[in-house]
Design a protein around this motif. Structure first.
Motif, PDB file in Angstrom:
ATOM      1  N   PHE A 195     -77.949 110.554  12.455  1.00  0.00           N
ATOM      2  CA  PHE A 195     -77.067 110.087  13.517  1.00  0.00           C
ATOM      3  C   PHE A 195     -77.877 109.407  14.630  1.00  0.00           C
ATOM      4  CE2 PHE A 195     -74.314 110.784  17.291  1.00  0.00           C
ATOM      5  CZ  PHE A 195     -73.183 110.144  16.830  1.00  0.00           C
ATOM      6  N   PHE A 196     -78.976 110.000  14.979  1.00  0.00           N
ATOM      7  CA  PHE A 196     -79.886 109.448  15.995  1.00  0.00           C
ATOM      8  C   PHE A 196     -80.308 108.028  15.612  1.00  0.00           C
ATOM      9  CE2 PHE A 196     -84.522 109.075  17.139  1.00  0.00           C
ATOM     10  CZ  PHE A 196     -84.375 108.965  18.514  1.00  0.00           C
ATOM     11  N   ILE A 197     -80.653 107.859  14.365  1.00  0.00           N
ATOM     12  CA  ILE A 197     -81.090 106.548  13.891  1.00  0.00           C
ATOM     13  C   ILE A 197     -79.938 105.548  13.908  1.00  0.00           C
ATOM     14  CG2 ILE A 197     -81.802 105.324  11.777  1.00  0.00           C
ATOM     15  CD1 ILE A 197     -83.769 107.700  11.333  1.00  0.00           C
ATOM     16  N   LEU A 198     -78.738 106.004  13.558  1.00  0.00           N
ATOM     17  CA  LEU A 198     -77.588 105.097  13.533  1.00  0.00           C
ATOM     18  C   LEU A 198     -77.094 104.733  14.920  1.00  0.00           C
ATOM     19  CD1 LEU A 198     -75.597 106.669  10.582  1.00  0.00           C
ATOM     20  CD2 LEU A 198     -76.785 104.487  10.600  1.00  0.00           C
ATOM     21  N   GLN A 199     -77.489 105.533  15.909  1.00  0.00           N
ATOM     22  CA  GLN A 199     -77.060 105.243  17.277  1.00  0.00           C
ATOM     23  C   GLN A 199     -77.819 104.074  17.899  1.00  0.00           C
ATOM     24  OE1 GLN A 199     -77.216 109.228  19.138  1.00  0.00           O
ATOM     25  NE2 GLN A 199     -75.387 108.591  20.234  1.00  0.00           N
ATOM     26  N   ARG A 205     -82.791  96.763  14.198  1.00  0.00           N
ATOM     27  CA  ARG A 205     -83.863  95.802  14.506  1.00  0.00           C
ATOM     28  C   ARG A 205     -84.523  96.051  15.857  1.00  0.00           C
ATOM     29  NH1 ARG A 205     -82.454  90.879  15.306  1.00  0.00           N
ATOM     30  NH2 ARG A 205     -80.202  90.979  15.008  1.00  0.00           N
ATOM     31  N   HIS A 206     -84.098  97.111  16.541  1.00  0.00           N
ATOM     32  CA  HIS A 206     -84.712  97.416  17.830  1.00  0.00           C
ATOM     33  C   HIS A 206     -85.633  98.607  17.679  1.00  0.00           C
ATOM     34  CE1 HIS A 206     -82.310  94.789  20.513  1.00  0.00           C
ATOM     35  NE2 HIS A 206     -81.580  94.742  19.428  1.00  0.00           N
ATOM     36  N   PRO A 207     -86.670  98.654  18.489  1.00  0.00           N
ATOM     37  CA  PRO A 207     -87.515  99.837  18.440  1.00  0.00           C
ATOM     38  C   PRO A 207     -86.715 101.052  18.903  1.00  0.00           C
ATOM     39  CG  PRO A 207     -88.447  98.144  19.907  1.00  0.00           C
ATOM     40  CD  PRO A 207     -87.093  97.680  19.495  1.00  0.00           C
ATOM     41  N   LEU A 208     -87.027 102.185  18.338  1.00  0.00           N
ATOM     42  CA  LEU A 208     -86.317 103.412  18.706  1.00  0.00           C
ATOM     43  C   LEU A 208     -87.355 104.435  19.128  1.00  0.00           C
ATOM     44  CD1 LEU A 208     -83.831 105.248  18.816  1.00  0.00           C
ATOM     45  CD2 LEU A 208     -84.072 105.618  16.370  1.00  0.00           C
ATOM     46  N   ASP A 209     -87.220 104.874  20.368  1.00  0.00           N
ATOM     47  CA  ASP A 209     -88.219 105.799  20.888  1.00  0.00           C
ATOM     48  C   ASP A 209     -87.780 107.234  20.663  1.00  0.00           C
ATOM     49  OD1 ASP A 209     -90.814 105.863  22.168  1.00  0.00           O
ATOM     50  OD2 ASP A 209     -89.805 106.886  23.811  1.00  0.00           O
ATOM     51  N   PHE A 210     -88.651 107.983  20.055  1.00  0.00           N
ATOM     52  CA  PHE A 210     -88.352 109.375  19.752  1.00  0.00           C
ATOM     53  C   PHE A 210     -88.743 110.298  20.904  1.00  0.00           C
ATOM     54  CE2 PHE A 210     -90.122 113.459  18.791  1.00  0.00           C
ATOM     55  CZ  PHE A 210     -89.089 114.075  18.129  1.00  0.00           C
ATOM     56  N   SER A 211     -87.923 111.268  21.154  1.00  0.00           N
ATOM     57  CA  SER A 211     -88.318 112.392  22.006  1.00  0.00           C
ATOM     58  C   SER A 211     -87.395 113.552  21.654  1.00  0.00           C
ATOM     59  CB  SER A 211     -88.169 112.034  23.486  1.00  0.00           C
ATOM     60  OG  SER A 211     -86.804 111.876  23.808  1.00  0.00           O
ATOM     61  N   SER A 212     -87.844 114.736  21.951  1.00  0.00           N
ATOM     62  CA  SER A 212     -87.024 115.908  21.690  1.00  0.00           C
ATOM     63  C   SER A 212     -85.703 115.813  22.459  1.00  0.00           C
ATOM     64  CB  SER A 212     -87.780 117.163  22.125  1.00  0.00           C
ATOM     65  OG  SER A 212     -87.992 118.010  21.022  1.00  0.00           O
ATOM     66  N   ALA A 236     -84.052 113.152  23.392  1.00  0.00           N
ATOM     67  CA  ALA A 236     -83.150 112.179  22.771  1.00  0.00           C
ATOM     68  C   ALA A 236     -82.481 112.797  21.549  1.00  0.00           C
ATOM     69  CB  ALA A 236     -83.922 110.918  22.400  1.00  0.00           C
ATOM     70  N   LEU A 237     -83.243 113.572  20.786  1.00  0.00           N
ATOM     71  CA  LEU A 237     -82.680 114.220  19.596  1.00  0.00           C
ATOM     72  C   LEU A 237     -81.659 115.288  19.979  1.00  0.00           C
ATOM     73  CD1 LEU A 237     -83.321 114.079  16.445  1.00  0.00           C
ATOM     74  CD2 LEU A 237     -84.768 112.729  17.901  1.00  0.00           C
ATOM     75  N   VAL A 238     -81.939 116.009  21.048  1.00  0.00           N
ATOM     76  CA  VAL A 238     -80.990 117.025  21.510  1.00  0.00           C
ATOM     77  C   VAL A 238     -79.675 116.346  21.893  1.00  0.00           C
ATOM     78  CG1 VAL A 238     -80.469 118.651  23.378  1.00  0.00           C
ATOM     79  CG2 VAL A 238     -82.707 118.701  22.280  1.00  0.00           C
ATOM     80  N   ALA A 239     -79.777 115.229  22.579  1.00  0.00           N
ATOM     81  CA  ALA A 239     -78.582 114.480  22.981  1.00  0.00           C
ATOM     82  C   ALA A 239     -77.793 114.045  21.754  1.00  0.00           C
ATOM     83  CB  ALA A 239     -78.974 113.273  23.832  1.00  0.00           C
ATOM     84  N   SER A 240     -78.505 113.562  20.742  1.00  0.00           N
ATOM     85  CA  SER A 240     -77.830 113.124  19.521  1.00  0.00           C
ATOM     86  C   SER A 240     -77.189 114.298  18.791  1.00  0.00           C
ATOM     87  CB  SER A 240     -78.829 112.443  18.574  1.00  0.00           C
ATOM     88  OG  SER A 240     -79.158 111.173  19.066  1.00  0.00           O
ATOM     89  N   GLU A 241     -77.862 115.421  18.830  1.00  0.00           N
ATOM     90  CA  GLU A 241     -77.332 116.602  18.161  1.00  0.00           C
ATOM     91  C   GLU A 241     -75.983 117.004  18.761  1.00  0.00           C
ATOM     92  OE1 GLU A 241     -79.702 120.430  16.925  1.00  0.00           O
ATOM     93  OE2 GLU A 241     -78.956 120.687  18.955  1.00  0.00           O
ATOM     94  N   LYS A 242     -75.932 117.026  20.085  1.00  0.00           N
ATOM     95  CA  LYS A 242     -74.681 117.386  20.755  1.00  0.00           C
ATOM     96  C   LYS A 242     -73.613 116.336  20.511  1.00  0.00           C
ATOM     97  CE  LYS A 242     -76.796 120.146  24.351  1.00  0.00           C
ATOM     98  NZ  LYS A 242     -77.183 120.221  25.754  1.00  0.00           N
ATOM     99  N   ALA A 243     -74.020 115.093  20.608  1.00  0.00           N
ATOM    100  CA  ALA A 243     -73.060 114.002  20.415  1.00  0.00           C
ATOM    101  C   ALA A 243     -72.471 114.065  19.014  1.00  0.00           C
ATOM    102  CB  ALA A 243     -73.763 112.663  20.644  1.00  0.00           C
ATOM    103  N   PHE A 244     -73.328 114.270  18.033  1.00  0.00           N
ATOM    104  CA  PHE A 244     -72.865 114.318  16.648  1.00  0.00           C
ATOM    105  C   PHE A 244     -71.883 115.471  16.442  1.00  0.00           C
ATOM    106  CE2 PHE A 244     -73.651 115.896  12.211  1.00  0.00           C
ATOM    107  CZ  PHE A 244     -72.905 114.918  11.591  1.00  0.00           C
TER     108      PHE A 244
END
Length: 497
Positions: free
Chosen positions: A314-318, A322-329, A331-339
């Motif tokens: 989900f994080f990747i699909l958000q 073609r844009h760089p995607l910066d990883f951080s814990s 950001a992943l937590v945000a995606s987890e809740k959003a998903f």
RNA sequence: GGUCCUUUGGCCGAGUGGCUAGGCAAAGCUCUGCAAAAGCUUGUACAGCGGUUCGAAUCCGCUAGGGACCUCCA
């Protein structure tokens, strides 16, 4: 509606028109199985999995070829003719193929977790040595390769004279030819820009095959040319991979295939951008790799917790591929809740009661907004796979869904057909195209039965205003990770955290 | 050094000339026995400077920061 994709070769979005109507040939550079896959690898395989799924949804019959690079390349081309796989195998005291098998299995396991569909064909480099040798022979016959001491090199200068070597990656051929970098072993080449098609194997080299030029192993780029040609033909529709492969890998692939097959191999080149960590590309040389097993277990200094495969997907699909995607814990937590929130709304949607004919009054304004959001799903995907926009629209719809369920929006405000359309579209895009699925591990009937019992007891307690009992049930369930929620209508629902 | 890309609110992240992206976080409110969930409301952000334009986050230039590739790399 027609799909438009960004073609790296022309540097613009182009309408997708397959070479053979109704069919799509797609090749994606697969993993080098000399080590464990990391988060960075997740991006291309998830991105192109979604493309594969979307093309299928569009009605195409897709042949999706993704190779396994198990032959190993040079650690540093020209410097030490070391076979990457062979070297590590020695260190770990494993047979090369044993090592390759181990990491191939691990790769398959990880991407099954990500719910990536299996490619139609997954050829291995070692299984196509003959094809590679034949291709090299052909290139020599055509006069674009030369042999030196049992190695064969591609003559870039000669190729560049009649073809646009460097177009894909935006290189200027004169710069490449005038590179002054001093590397050992370069003297074998006529020009530093030349690349190896076949390398003679040093005695200590483990992986080796006999060839017309002696014992050796294939160059890195030739495997993709050989396997793509074999399974997709001299000319095929889509070639995908990470941006970092544009040069020299894909550039060289074009050159080899063009000489061999007398036609430019690929109609649409598609490249995903990198996953970065603190702004830097994730890669072995940067020492900032998070392996997928570490990601799933949370066992890494940069991780505050474990992250599930669906959260990562989900994080990747958000973000746009073609844009760089910066990883951080964070950001992943945000995606987890959003998903989680989105998925719960989706489940509510599937159970939504459809209005009877004539029930209530249709809210025209809402209805048209809903229909518009839904119709944009495909529109956005057609625009170079803009999954983030589709997800944004889903979040616009989530409050509508929840309000319908809670009665904040009367059931009749939307036509039954609209709700049914919503159910369909969500299912199609969320599950079939995005490849997401529920992470609720509690899909067994025994637990369901137990939960129903607890819910019944809690309801009785609440009715008797025995809040001590009702709270006890809820609180203790919370402690073991089951969330109990009271519904507006007096019902209860639960999910596993 | 060469080629190219990028810089958006507390964080992540869409967006290429004019219309609220979205998510997470935060605050307030509603609902609720309490809570959670859910719903509603709130942010006026586009690195800096200058230019083009009626109008720019969006086009052009300069400055500053970041990055990718040039070597194995998804």
């Amino acid at each position: 509606m027609s799909l438009k994709v960004y073609n790296s070769y022309s540097r613009q979005k182009e309408e997708f028109v397959p070479i053979t109507p109704g069919h799509v040939g797609m090749y994606v550079c697969g993993p080098t199985v000399s080590g464990e896959s990391h988060l960075g690898h997740a991006r291309p395989y998830i991105t192109f999995d979604v493309l594969f799924r979307y093309l299928t949804y569009k009605g195409y019959k897709v042949r999706y070829v993704r190779n396994i690079t198990d032959a190993g390349h040079f650690e540093e081309e020209g410097r030490e003719a070391e076979d990457k796989v062979g070297k590590k195998a020695l260190l770990e005291k494993l047979e090369p193929m044993e090592l390759v098998q181990k990491y191939t299995n691990l790769f398959h396991w990880a991407f099954k977790q990500f719910n990536c569909l299996e490619p139609s064909i997954e050829p291995t480099a070692t299984g196509h040595i003959v094809e590679q040798i034949n291709m090299i022979k052909k290139i020599i016959e055509e006069g674009y390769a030369y042999e030196v001491n049992g190695s064969v090199y591609f003559d870039v200068k000669k190729y560049a004279a009649g073809h646009d070597y460097g177009k894909l990656s935006g290189r200027i051929i004169d710069d490449l030819l005038s590179t002054t970098r001093e590397l050992d072993g370069q003297e074998e080449k006529r020009d530093t820009a030349d690349f190896a098609l076949w390398k003679s194997a040093a005695p200590e080299h483990i992986m080796r095959w006999s060839s017309p030029w002696g014992e050796g192993f294939p160059g890195w780029h030739i495997e993709c040319s050989a396997m793509a040609t074999k399974y997709l033909g001299a000319e095929f529709d889509i070639h995908g991979g990470g941006m970092d492969l544009q040069f020299p890998h894909h550039e060289s692939e074009i050159a080899q295939s063009t000489i061999c097959n007398h036609t430019s191999p690929v109609k649409y080149w598609m490249h995903n951008n990198m996953i970065t960590i603190n702004g830097k590309k994730m890669g072995k040389s940067y020492n900032n790799v998070i392996k997928l097993t570490e990601l799933f277990s949370g066992d890494h200094p940069l991780l505050t917790q474990a992250f599930s495969p669906m959260t990562v997907r989900f994080f990747i699909l958000q973000s746009h591929y073609r844009h760089p995607l910066d990883f951080s814990s964070e950001a992943l937590v945000a995606s987890e809740k959003a998903f989680k929130r989105l998925w719960e709304a989706y489940e509510v949607l599937q159970k939504l009661r459809l209005p009877e004919t004539g029930e209530g009054q249709i809210d025209e304004a809402l209805e048209s907004r809903v229909l518009n959001w839904l119709s944009e799903f495909e529109e956005f995907m057609d625009d170079d796979l803009s999954s983030p926009k589709v997800i944004a629209n889903m979040f616009e719809l989530a409050p509508v869904i929840n309000s319908l369920k809670d009665g904040l929006i009367p059931t009749g405000a939307l036509a039954a057909s609209t709700i049914r359309l919503m159910q369909e579209k969500f299912h199609t895009f969320l599950e079939d195209i995005f490849g997401l699925h529920s992470e609720n591990s509690a899909n067994n009937n025994m637990l369901k039965g137990v939960m129903q019992l607890l819910i019944d007891i809690r309801k009785e307690a609440k009715n008797k205003k025995d809040f001590a009992t009702s709270d006890k049930i809820r609180n203790q369930l919370t402690e073991i990770g089951i969330l109990l929620k009271d519904e507006k209508d007096g019902g209860m629902s639960w999910n596993v955290n």
